[in-house]
Design a protein around this motif. Structure first.
Motif, PDB file in Angstrom:
ATOM      1  N   LEU A 276       0.821  -1.213   0.000  1.00  0.00           N
ATOM      2  CA  LEU A 276       0.000   0.000   0.000  1.00  0.00           C
ATOM      3  C   LEU A 276       0.854   1.261   0.000  1.00  0.00           C
ATOM      4  CD1 LEU A 276      -2.869  -0.921   2.481  1.00  0.00           C
ATOM      5  CD2 LEU A 276      -2.987  -0.724  -0.004  1.00  0.00           C
ATOM      6  N   ALA A 277       1.968   1.220   0.727  1.00  0.00           N
ATOM      7  CA  ALA A 277       2.852   2.389   0.757  1.00  0.00           C
ATOM      8  C   ALA A 277       3.458   2.640  -0.615  1.00  0.00           C
ATOM      9  CB  ALA A 277       3.943   2.198   1.804  1.00  0.00           C
ATOM     10  N   GLU A 278       3.816   1.585  -1.332  1.00  0.00           N
ATOM     11  CA  GLU A 278       4.353   1.767  -2.684  1.00  0.00           C
ATOM     12  C   GLU A 278       3.275   2.277  -3.638  1.00  0.00           C
ATOM     13  OE1 GLU A 278       6.277  -1.706  -4.200  1.00  0.00           O
ATOM     14  OE2 GLU A 278       8.084  -1.346  -3.024  1.00  0.00           O
ATOM     15  N   GLU A 279       2.073   1.772  -3.471  1.00  0.00           N
ATOM     16  CA  GLU A 279       0.986   2.126  -4.384  1.00  0.00           C
ATOM     17  C   GLU A 279       0.444   3.538  -4.132  1.00  0.00           C
ATOM     18  OE1 GLU A 279      -1.650   1.451  -7.531  1.00  0.00           O
ATOM     19  OE2 GLU A 279      -0.087   0.087  -6.840  1.00  0.00           O
ATOM     20  N   TYR A 280       0.261   3.898  -2.862  1.00  0.00           N
ATOM     21  CA  TYR A 280      -0.418   5.147  -2.531  1.00  0.00           C
ATOM     22  C   TYR A 280       0.461   6.174  -1.817  1.00  0.00           C
ATOM     23  CZ  TYR A 280      -4.493   2.377  -3.665  1.00  0.00           C
ATOM     24  OH  TYR A 280      -5.407   1.589  -4.317  1.00  0.00           O
ATOM     25  N   GLY A 281       1.660   5.798  -1.463  1.00  0.00           N
ATOM     26  CA  GLY A 281       2.558   6.713  -0.769  1.00  0.00           C
ATOM     27  C   GLY A 281       2.600   6.448   0.727  1.00  0.00           C
ATOM     28  N   SER A 282       3.721   6.795   1.312  1.00  0.00           N
ATOM     29  CA  SER A 282       3.923   6.488   2.724  1.00  0.00           C
ATOM     30  C   SER A 282       2.994   7.285   3.634  1.00  0.00           C
ATOM     31  CB  SER A 282       5.380   6.730   3.117  1.00  0.00           C
ATOM     32  OG  SER A 282       5.740   8.080   2.897  1.00  0.00           O
ATOM     33  N   ALA A 283       2.718   8.531   3.312  1.00  0.00           N
ATOM     34  CA  ALA A 283       1.838   9.341   4.168  1.00  0.00           C
ATOM     35  C   ALA A 283       0.435   8.746   4.219  1.00  0.00           C
ATOM     36  CB  ALA A 283       1.795  10.784   3.673  1.00  0.00           C
ATOM     37  N   TRP A 284      -0.078   8.345   3.072  1.00  0.00           N
ATOM     38  CA  TRP A 284      -1.417   7.753   3.035  1.00  0.00           C
ATOM     39  C   TRP A 284      -1.442   6.435   3.793  1.00  0.00           C
ATOM     40  CZ3 TRP A 284      -3.853   3.311   1.730  1.00  0.00           C
ATOM     41  CH2 TRP A 284      -5.243   3.367   1.657  1.00  0.00           C
ATOM     42  N   ALA A 285      -0.449   5.586   3.587  1.00  0.00           N
ATOM     43  CA  ALA A 285      -0.396   4.295   4.264  1.00  0.00           C
ATOM     44  C   ALA A 285      -0.295   4.476   5.775  1.00  0.00           C
ATOM     45  CB  ALA A 285       0.779   3.472   3.745  1.00  0.00           C
ATOM     46  N   ARG A 286       0.525   5.413   6.216  1.00  0.00           N
ATOM     47  CA  ARG A 286       0.682   5.689   7.647  1.00  0.00           C
ATOM     48  C   ARG A 286      -0.635   6.183   8.240  1.00  0.00           C
ATOM     49  NH1 ARG A 286       4.948   8.601   7.192  1.00  0.00           N
ATOM     50  NH2 ARG A 286       6.381   6.883   7.559  1.00  0.00           N
ATOM     51  N   THR A 287      -1.275   7.121   7.556  1.00  0.00           N
ATOM     52  CA  THR A 287      -2.547   7.672   8.032  1.00  0.00           C
ATOM     53  C   THR A 287      -3.621   6.593   8.113  1.00  0.00           C
ATOM     54  OG1 THR A 287      -1.998   9.832   7.115  1.00  0.00           O
ATOM     55  CG2 THR A 287      -4.327   9.399   7.558  1.00  0.00           C
ATOM     56  N   ALA A 288      -3.705   5.753   7.109  1.00  0.00           N
ATOM     57  CA  ALA A 288      -4.701   4.683   7.097  1.00  0.00           C
ATOM     58  C   ALA A 288      -4.454   3.690   8.228  1.00  0.00           C
ATOM     59  CB  ALA A 288      -4.693   3.968   5.748  1.00  0.00           C
ATOM     60  N   GLY A 289      -3.200   3.348   8.477  1.00  0.00           N
ATOM     61  CA  GLY A 289      -2.880   2.409   9.551  1.00  0.00           C
ATOM     62  C   GLY A 289      -3.228   2.959  10.918  1.00  0.00           C
ATOM     63  N   ILE A 290      -2.889   4.208  11.155  1.00  0.00           N
ATOM     64  CA  ILE A 290      -3.206   4.835  12.441  1.00  0.00           C
ATOM     65  C   ILE A 290      -4.720   4.991  12.592  1.00  0.00           C
ATOM     66  CG2 ILE A 290      -3.007   6.977  13.769  1.00  0.00           C
ATOM     67  CD1 ILE A 290      -0.109   7.165  12.647  1.00  0.00           C
ATOM     68  N   ALA A 291      -5.390   5.401  11.513  1.00  0.00           N
ATOM     69  CA  ALA A 291      -6.851   5.547  11.562  1.00  0.00           C
ATOM     70  C   ALA A 291      -7.521   4.218  11.886  1.00  0.00           C
ATOM     71  CB  ALA A 291      -7.369   6.100  10.237  1.00  0.00           C
ATOM     72  N   ASN A 292      -7.005   3.143  11.350  1.00  0.00           N
ATOM     73  CA  ASN A 292      -7.564   1.827  11.629  1.00  0.00           C
ATOM     74  C   ASN A 292      -7.428   1.474  13.108  1.00  0.00           C
ATOM     75  OD1 ASN A 292      -8.663  -0.808  10.811  1.00  0.00           O
ATOM     76  ND2 ASN A 292      -6.638  -1.537  11.434  1.00  0.00           N
ATOM     77  N   GLU A 293      -6.281   1.760  13.690  1.00  0.00           N
ATOM     78  CA  GLU A 293      -6.079   1.466  15.114  1.00  0.00           C
ATOM     79  C   GLU A 293      -6.969   2.353  15.987  1.00  0.00           C
ATOM     80  OE1 GLU A 293      -4.272  -1.085  16.455  1.00  0.00           O
ATOM     81  OE2 GLU A 293      -4.124  -1.652  14.345  1.00  0.00           O
ATOM     82  N   VAL A 294      -7.093   3.626  15.650  1.00  0.00           N
ATOM     83  CA  VAL A 294      -7.935   4.536  16.426  1.00  0.00           C
ATOM     84  C   VAL A 294      -9.405   4.117  16.317  1.00  0.00           C
ATOM     85  CG1 VAL A 294      -8.764   6.932  16.569  1.00  0.00           C
ATOM     86  CG2 VAL A 294      -6.323   6.461  16.314  1.00  0.00           C
ATOM     87  N   GLN A 295      -9.816   3.745  15.121  1.00  0.00           N
ATOM     88  CA  GLN A 295     -11.189   3.272  14.912  1.00  0.00           C
ATOM     89  C   GLN A 295     -11.457   2.041  15.774  1.00  0.00           C
ATOM     90  OE1 GLN A 295     -11.713   0.209  12.903  1.00  0.00           O
ATOM     91  NE2 GLN A 295     -13.885   0.276  13.187  1.00  0.00           N
ATOM     92  N   GLY A 296     -10.511   1.123  15.836  1.00  0.00           N
ATOM     93  CA  GLY A 296     -10.671  -0.062  16.676  1.00  0.00           C
ATOM     94  C   GLY A 296     -10.800   0.283  18.141  1.00  0.00           C
ATOM     95  N   PHE A 297     -10.035   1.289  18.584  1.00  0.00           N
ATOM     96  CA  PHE A 297     -10.107   1.719  19.975  1.00  0.00           C
ATOM     97  C   PHE A 297     -11.502   2.238  20.307  1.00  0.00           C
ATOM     98  CE2 PHE A 297      -9.653   5.046  23.226  1.00  0.00           C
ATOM     99  CZ  PHE A 297      -9.147   4.275  24.272  1.00  0.00           C
ATOM    100  N   PHE A 298     -12.021   3.125  19.462  1.00  0.00           N
ATOM    101  CA  PHE A 298     -13.323   3.714  19.751  1.00  0.00           C
ATOM    102  C   PHE A 298     -14.479   2.750  19.499  1.00  0.00           C
ATOM    103  CE2 PHE A 298     -10.842   7.632  19.413  1.00  0.00           C
ATOM    104  CZ  PHE A 298     -11.245   8.249  20.582  1.00  0.00           C
ATOM    105  N   ARG A 299     -14.349   1.924  18.476  1.00  0.00           N
ATOM    106  CA  ARG A 299     -15.461   1.028  18.133  1.00  0.00           C
ATOM    107  C   ARG A 299     -15.501  -0.226  19.001  1.00  0.00           C
ATOM    108  NH1 ARG A 299     -17.337  -1.069  12.190  1.00  0.00           N
ATOM    109  NH2 ARG A 299     -19.104  -2.258  12.953  1.00  0.00           N
ATOM    110  N   TRP A 300     -14.350  -0.760  19.375  1.00  0.00           N
ATOM    111  CA  TRP A 300     -14.318  -2.034  20.086  1.00  0.00           C
ATOM    112  C   TRP A 300     -13.785  -1.943  21.514  1.00  0.00           C
ATOM    113  CZ3 TRP A 300     -17.312  -5.070  17.602  1.00  0.00           C
ATOM    114  CH2 TRP A 300     -17.393  -4.998  16.211  1.00  0.00           C
ATOM    115  N   ASP A 301     -12.750  -1.151  21.725  1.00  0.00           N
ATOM    116  CA  ASP A 301     -12.142  -1.129  23.051  1.00  0.00           C
ATOM    117  C   ASP A 301     -12.976  -0.363  24.079  1.00  0.00           C
ATOM    118  OD1 ASP A 301     -10.016  -2.688  22.231  1.00  0.00           O
ATOM    119  OD2 ASP A 301      -8.741  -0.968  21.776  1.00  0.00           O
TER     120      ASP A 301
END
Length: 66
Positions: free
Chosen positions: A3-28
């Motif tokens: 994903l980082a190669e396809e969309y760039g490192s900033a996008w991949a980093r943002t998506a990964g962090i957003a996924n973890e934050v979403q999990g915290f609020f939705r599940w934790d």
């Protein structure tokens, strides 16, 4: 890495962090008692963010070698 190669490192980093934050609020948070008692695992995992970062750095190095 892919994903980082396809969309760039900033996008991949943002998506990964957003996924973890979403999990915290939705599940934790709704299952906070279970999480704190150790009866279930946390959706938010710092290790996941670190693993994502390793993949991003690998993609950056791979891209620079092209």
């Amino acid at each position: 890495h892919i994903l980082a190669e396809e969309y760039g490192s900033a996008w991949a980093r943002t998506a990964g962090i957003a996924n973890e934050v979403q999990g915290f609020f939705r599940w934790d948070i709704p299952n906070l008692e279970s999480r704190l008692e150790g009866d279930s695992t946390w959706a938010f995992q710092w290790q996941d963010i670190m693993a994502n970062e390793k993949g991003i750095q690998s993609a950056i190095r791979h891209t620079q070698c092209k």
